[in-house]
Design a protein around this motif. Sequence first.
Motif, PDB file in Angstrom:
ATOM      1  N   LEU A 150       1.221  -1.564   0.065  1.00  0.00           N
ATOM      2  CA  LEU A 150       0.692   0.146   0.145  1.00  0.00           C
ATOM      3  C   LEU A 150       0.555   1.149   0.193  1.00  0.00           C
ATOM      4  O   LEU A 150       0.675   2.095  -0.598  1.00  0.00           O
ATOM      5  CB  LEU A 150      -1.095  -0.173   1.010  1.00  0.00           C
ATOM      6  CG  LEU A 150      -2.214  -1.173   1.192  1.00  0.00           C
ATOM      7  CD1 LEU A 150      -2.673  -1.063   2.378  1.00  0.00           C
ATOM      8  CD2 LEU A 150      -3.096  -0.692   0.342  1.00  0.00           C
ATOM      9  N   ALA A 151       1.868   1.269   0.815  1.00  0.00           N
ATOM     10  CA  ALA A 151       2.897   2.837   0.982  1.00  0.00           C
ATOM     11  C   ALA A 151       3.513   2.648  -0.686  1.00  0.00           C
ATOM     12  O   ALA A 151       4.062   3.947  -0.860  1.00  0.00           O
ATOM     13  CB  ALA A 151       3.724   1.890   2.307  1.00  0.00           C
ATOM     14  N   PHE A 152       3.988   1.632  -0.896  1.00  0.00           N
ATOM     15  CA  PHE A 152       5.329   1.624  -2.235  1.00  0.00           C
ATOM     16  C   PHE A 152       4.131   1.656  -3.544  1.00  0.00           C
ATOM     17  O   PHE A 152       5.273   1.708  -4.201  1.00  0.00           O
ATOM     18  CB  PHE A 152       6.624   1.123  -1.889  1.00  0.00           C
ATOM     19  CG  PHE A 152       7.103   1.375  -0.904  1.00  0.00           C
ATOM     20  CD1 PHE A 152       7.988   2.731  -0.477  1.00  0.00           C
ATOM     21  CD2 PHE A 152       7.229   1.048   0.662  1.00  0.00           C
ATOM     22  CE1 PHE A 152       9.208   2.892   0.023  1.00  0.00           C
ATOM     23  CE2 PHE A 152       7.959   1.150   1.612  1.00  0.00           C
ATOM     24  CZ  PHE A 152       9.115   2.349   0.885  1.00  0.00           C
ATOM     25  N   GLY A 153       2.958   1.141  -2.929  1.00  0.00           N
ATOM     26  CA  GLY A 153       2.674   0.381  -4.756  1.00  0.00           C
ATOM     27  C   GLY A 153       1.896   2.203  -5.570  1.00  0.00           C
ATOM     28  O   GLY A 153       2.365   3.383  -4.669  1.00  0.00           O
ATOM     29  N   PRO A 154       1.410   1.619  -6.108  1.00  0.00           N
ATOM     30  CA  PRO A 154       1.117   3.143  -6.980  1.00  0.00           C
ATOM     31  C   PRO A 154       0.102   3.791  -6.568  1.00  0.00           C
ATOM     32  O   PRO A 154       0.499   4.893  -6.746  1.00  0.00           O
ATOM     33  CB  PRO A 154       0.877   2.410  -8.168  1.00  0.00           C
ATOM     34  CG  PRO A 154      -0.037   1.038  -8.209  1.00  0.00           C
ATOM     35  CD  PRO A 154       0.818   0.449  -7.166  1.00  0.00           C
ATOM     36  N   TYR A 155      -0.451   3.647  -5.138  1.00  0.00           N
ATOM     37  CA  TYR A 155      -1.717   4.937  -4.492  1.00  0.00           C
ATOM     38  C   TYR A 155      -1.048   4.991  -3.283  1.00  0.00           C
ATOM     39  O   TYR A 155      -1.989   5.851  -2.368  1.00  0.00           O
ATOM     40  CB  TYR A 155      -3.232   3.976  -4.287  1.00  0.00           C
ATOM     41  CG  TYR A 155      -3.663   3.047  -4.780  1.00  0.00           C
ATOM     42  CD1 TYR A 155      -4.053   4.011  -6.330  1.00  0.00           C
ATOM     43  CD2 TYR A 155      -3.075   1.469  -5.578  1.00  0.00           C
ATOM     44  CE1 TYR A 155      -4.154   2.937  -7.267  1.00  0.00           C
ATOM     45  CE2 TYR A 155      -3.890   1.137  -6.762  1.00  0.00           C
ATOM     46  CZ  TYR A 155      -4.664   2.266  -7.626  1.00  0.00           C
ATOM     47  OH  TYR A 155      -4.756   1.265  -8.500  1.00  0.00           O
ATOM     48  N   GLY A 156       0.785   4.870  -2.944  1.00  0.00           N
ATOM     49  CA  GLY A 156       0.819   5.130  -1.587  1.00  0.00           C
ATOM     50  C   GLY A 156       1.760   6.430  -2.249  1.00  0.00           C
ATOM     51  O   GLY A 156       1.996   6.629  -3.971  1.00  0.00           O
ATOM     52  N   SER A 157       1.665   7.554  -1.568  1.00  0.00           N
ATOM     53  CA  SER A 157       2.488   8.629  -2.114  1.00  0.00           C
ATOM     54  C   SER A 157       4.042   8.588  -2.568  1.00  0.00           C
ATOM     55  O   SER A 157       3.950   9.154  -3.747  1.00  0.00           O
ATOM     56  CB  SER A 157       2.896  10.203  -0.745  1.00  0.00           C
ATOM     57  OG  SER A 157       3.010   9.721   0.282  1.00  0.00           O
ATOM     58  N   VAL A 158       4.878   7.794  -1.713  1.00  0.00           N
ATOM     59  CA  VAL A 158       5.830   7.561  -2.499  1.00  0.00           C
ATOM     60  C   VAL A 158       5.841   6.436  -3.588  1.00  0.00           C
ATOM     61  O   VAL A 158       7.211   6.762  -4.201  1.00  0.00           O
ATOM     62  CB  VAL A 158       6.377   6.692  -0.635  1.00  0.00           C
ATOM     63  CG1 VAL A 158       8.132   6.350  -1.626  1.00  0.00           C
ATOM     64  CG2 VAL A 158       6.971   7.894  -0.217  1.00  0.00           C
ATOM     65  N   GLY A 159       5.187   5.191  -3.471  1.00  0.00           N
ATOM     66  CA  GLY A 159       5.426   5.067  -4.762  1.00  0.00           C
ATOM     67  C   GLY A 159       4.620   5.228  -5.621  1.00  0.00           C
ATOM     68  O   GLY A 159       5.243   4.829  -6.962  1.00  0.00           O
ATOM     69  N   ALA A 160       3.927   6.468  -5.668  1.00  0.00           N
ATOM     70  CA  ALA A 160       3.280   7.224  -6.930  1.00  0.00           C
ATOM     71  C   ALA A 160       4.698   7.810  -7.145  1.00  0.00           C
ATOM     72  O   ALA A 160       4.535   7.644  -8.820  1.00  0.00           O
ATOM     73  CB  ALA A 160       2.123   7.798  -6.394  1.00  0.00           C
ATOM     74  N   ALA A 161       5.041   8.536  -6.351  1.00  0.00           N
ATOM     75  CA  ALA A 161       6.338   9.041  -7.140  1.00  0.00           C
ATOM     76  C   ALA A 161       7.344   8.194  -7.357  1.00  0.00           C
ATOM     77  O   ALA A 161       7.837   8.830  -8.330  1.00  0.00           O
ATOM     78  CB  ALA A 161       6.988  10.020  -5.369  1.00  0.00           C
ATOM     79  N   LEU A 162       7.585   6.896  -7.300  1.00  0.00           N
ATOM     80  CA  LEU A 162       8.659   6.196  -8.046  1.00  0.00           C
ATOM     81  C   LEU A 162       8.407   6.097  -9.266  1.00  0.00           C
ATOM     82  O   LEU A 162       9.003   6.180  -9.804  1.00  0.00           O
ATOM     83  CB  LEU A 162       9.124   4.995  -6.281  1.00  0.00           C
ATOM     84  CG  LEU A 162       9.799   5.333  -5.185  1.00  0.00           C
ATOM     85  CD1 LEU A 162      10.100   4.385  -4.856  1.00  0.00           C
ATOM     86  CD2 LEU A 162      10.907   5.561  -6.063  1.00  0.00           C
ATOM     87  N   GLU A 163       6.695   5.312  -8.965  1.00  0.00           N
ATOM     88  CA  GLU A 163       6.458   5.063 -10.201  1.00  0.00           C
ATOM     89  C   GLU A 163       6.293   6.074 -11.516  1.00  0.00           C
ATOM     90  O   GLU A 163       6.799   5.869 -12.545  1.00  0.00           O
ATOM     91  CB  GLU A 163       4.611   4.182 -10.406  1.00  0.00           C
ATOM     92  CG  GLU A 163       4.348   3.773 -11.883  1.00  0.00           C
ATOM     93  CD  GLU A 163       3.416   2.616 -10.386  1.00  0.00           C
ATOM     94  OE1 GLU A 163       3.658   2.136  -9.766  1.00  0.00           O
ATOM     95  OE2 GLU A 163       2.618   2.573 -12.120  1.00  0.00           O
ATOM     96  N   HIS A 164       6.142   6.853 -10.806  1.00  0.00           N
ATOM     97  CA  HIS A 164       6.561   7.927 -11.965  1.00  0.00           C
ATOM     98  C   HIS A 164       8.317   8.550 -11.914  1.00  0.00           C
ATOM     99  O   HIS A 164       7.432   8.723 -13.580  1.00  0.00           O
ATOM    100  CB  HIS A 164       5.993   9.942 -10.955  1.00  0.00           C
ATOM    101  CG  HIS A 164       6.408  11.098 -12.162  1.00  0.00           C
ATOM    102  ND1 HIS A 164       4.311  11.024 -13.015  1.00  0.00           N
ATOM    103  CD2 HIS A 164       6.731  12.231 -11.951  1.00  0.00           C
ATOM    104  CE1 HIS A 164       5.120  11.966 -13.408  1.00  0.00           C
ATOM    105  NE2 HIS A 164       6.105  13.006 -13.162  1.00  0.00           N
ATOM    106  N   LEU A 165       8.512   8.279 -12.062  1.00  0.00           N
ATOM    107  CA  LEU A 165      10.268   7.872 -12.879  1.00  0.00           C
ATOM    108  C   LEU A 165      11.008   6.646 -12.354  1.00  0.00           C
ATOM    109  O   LEU A 165      11.724   6.239 -12.971  1.00  0.00           O
ATOM    110  CB  LEU A 165      11.388   8.662 -11.380  1.00  0.00           C
ATOM    111  CG  LEU A 165      11.366   9.584  -9.749  1.00  0.00           C
ATOM    112  CD1 LEU A 165      11.973   9.534  -9.087  1.00  0.00           C
ATOM    113  CD2 LEU A 165      11.707  10.627 -11.132  1.00  0.00           C
ATOM    114  N   GLY A 166       9.564   5.890 -13.241  1.00  0.00           N
ATOM    115  CA  GLY A 166       9.758   4.638 -13.980  1.00  0.00           C
ATOM    116  C   GLY A 166      10.656   3.152 -13.210  1.00  0.00           C
ATOM    117  O   GLY A 166      10.565   2.581 -13.497  1.00  0.00           O
TER     118      GLY A 166
END
Lengths: 257, 235
Positions: A105-121
Motif C-alpha cells: 500500500l505504501a510503495f505501490g501506485p496508490y501510496g505517495s512514495v510509490g506514486a512518486a517512484l512510479e512517476h520516475l519509472g
Amino acid sequence: MSIQSKWIARSGAALFALALLYPFTALLARIGPWQWGADVRGPALSSVRVSLVLTGCAMLVIVAVGTPVAAYIARCSTRERLWWQAILLVPILLPPLALGILLTLAFGPYGSVGAALEHLGIRMTNTPAAFIMTQVYVGMGYYVLGAVAAFDAVPVILQKQAALLGLPPVKVFLRITLPLSRLGLAVALSIAWVRAIGEFGAVVVTAYYPSGMPVQLWVNLQSFGLPAVMPLLVVFLTVALPLPWLVHVLAQRKRHA
Amino acid sequence: MLKAHIIKKRRELQVNVSLELEAGAALGLFGASGAGKSTVLACIAGIEEPDDGYVQLNGLQLFPPSLLLHRRPLGYLTQEPGLFPHLSVGENITFGISKELASTAGQQQWIATLRDRLQLAPLWNAPASLISGGQARRVSLARMLARRPALVLLDEPFAGLDRQLVRELIDDLVLWAQTIGFSMIAVDHQAEVLKRLCPQKAIVLEQGTIVQRGSWSELYKAPATPLLESLLAPL
C-alpha cells in the motif's frame, strides 16, 4: 566438570538437537519420488539465483544504512535509545503478511512514495526493487539491533584513548570500533540474512515475481505437490546455510585464538 | 602553561579545584580515595566534561567549549592500560603517529628510544591482547609518549605493579619530562610514588576541594588536616 556430568550435559544437548531437527525427518516421508524434471528444475534454479542475488543486494543496503544508524544509536542517551529500539522492533514484531500488505500500500501506485517512484519509472510491486525493498524492511531491525549490541561491547575508554592519540571520530570508528565489533556485526548480518532469505509472508505480497526460493516452494506445492517441494527444500538449505554458519565458524575461531 | 578551574558535581561531592602549572613542571595531586583527584584529571583530559570552569593549555582553550579529544595535545594514562587488543604492541605504540611524522628520522629515533628503554623490542610484534599486565603498562606509557604530548596526565598508572618496575618507570618519566619538556600532573594515593614523580609541588584534595598546596616538605612539616597527617604517616 566431571566426565560423567559432561556426558550428561552432552546427552541433554544431543536430545535438544534431535528435537530441533526432528521436523527434517519429514524429508524421508513416503510422498513418492521427488520431482526434479525440467519443469521443476528451471524455475527452482531461477528462484535460487533470485534469492541469492537480491538478498545479497538487500544485505548491502542493510549494512550501508544500518551500520551508521546503529553507531549513532549506540552513542545515544538511554532514553533516546529506547525510542529508536521501539521503532526498530515495529517491523520485526509485525506479522510478515501484514508487513507485506503495508509495504504494497505504501510503495505501490496508490501510496505517495510509490506514486512518486512510479512517476520516475521505478515500480515497487512484483519487481526486483520490490523484492529488495521488502527484504530490507524485514532484515533491517535484526541487523541494527544486533549491531548496536556489537558496538556496545567495545569499551568506550578504548575509543576515547584512540581520540586522545589524535584520531578524529571517523578514524576512531574505522580503526577501533569497527574492528573490535566486527564479529558481532557479522553475527547480526547473518541473522538478517537468515531472516530475509527465508521470508515468505511479506515477499509473497510485494514480489510474487521475481520468485525467490520461499515463494517458489509455495508455487511448487500448489502446482506439483510435495514431491516438487522436497528437492527445492534441500537446495534452499544448501545455499542459505553456509553464510551464517561460516560467520559462526569464524567467531568460534576468534574466541579460541 | 596549564590553567584550569574544574567544577564537577558528583553524587557524593562537588569537585571545585583550580590549578596552574608552568610548562615543563610537574604537579602531584594527593589525597584519599574518593577525594576527586581522578575527576580533575579526567576533566582536564576531556574524558569527562566539567559542569563549569575552564581549562587552557598553552593558550589553547580546552574548555569551554569542550575541545574534541583528538585536538588535545596531551597524554592520559590510567591504571587500565587500554591497549587496542586487535593490534600488535608495535602498532599500539605507533598508533597515533601520522605516516609523514613516522617517516622522519627524529621520530624513528624517538620510537627506538622508547622501545629500547622500556624493553619492548622482544614484544614488538606480539598481539597486545597476549602480554602481561606489567608489559601492558610499559606499552601504554610508550604509546602515550610516542606523540610527545605537551601535557602528561597520570592517574595511578603504576597501581599494582612491583616496586622495582615502578621505580624504573618513574625514573624514565622524570628523565623524559626533562628531555621532551612536557608538563605532568600525577594522581596517586601513595605519597612516596608522587614524591618521586613530582618532587617539587603537590596539591592535597579532600572532599573535592583543595586543603593544602605546597612542597612535599611543607606538607610533611605541617599537614593541614588530620586526614592528610594520617595519609602521610608511615605504616
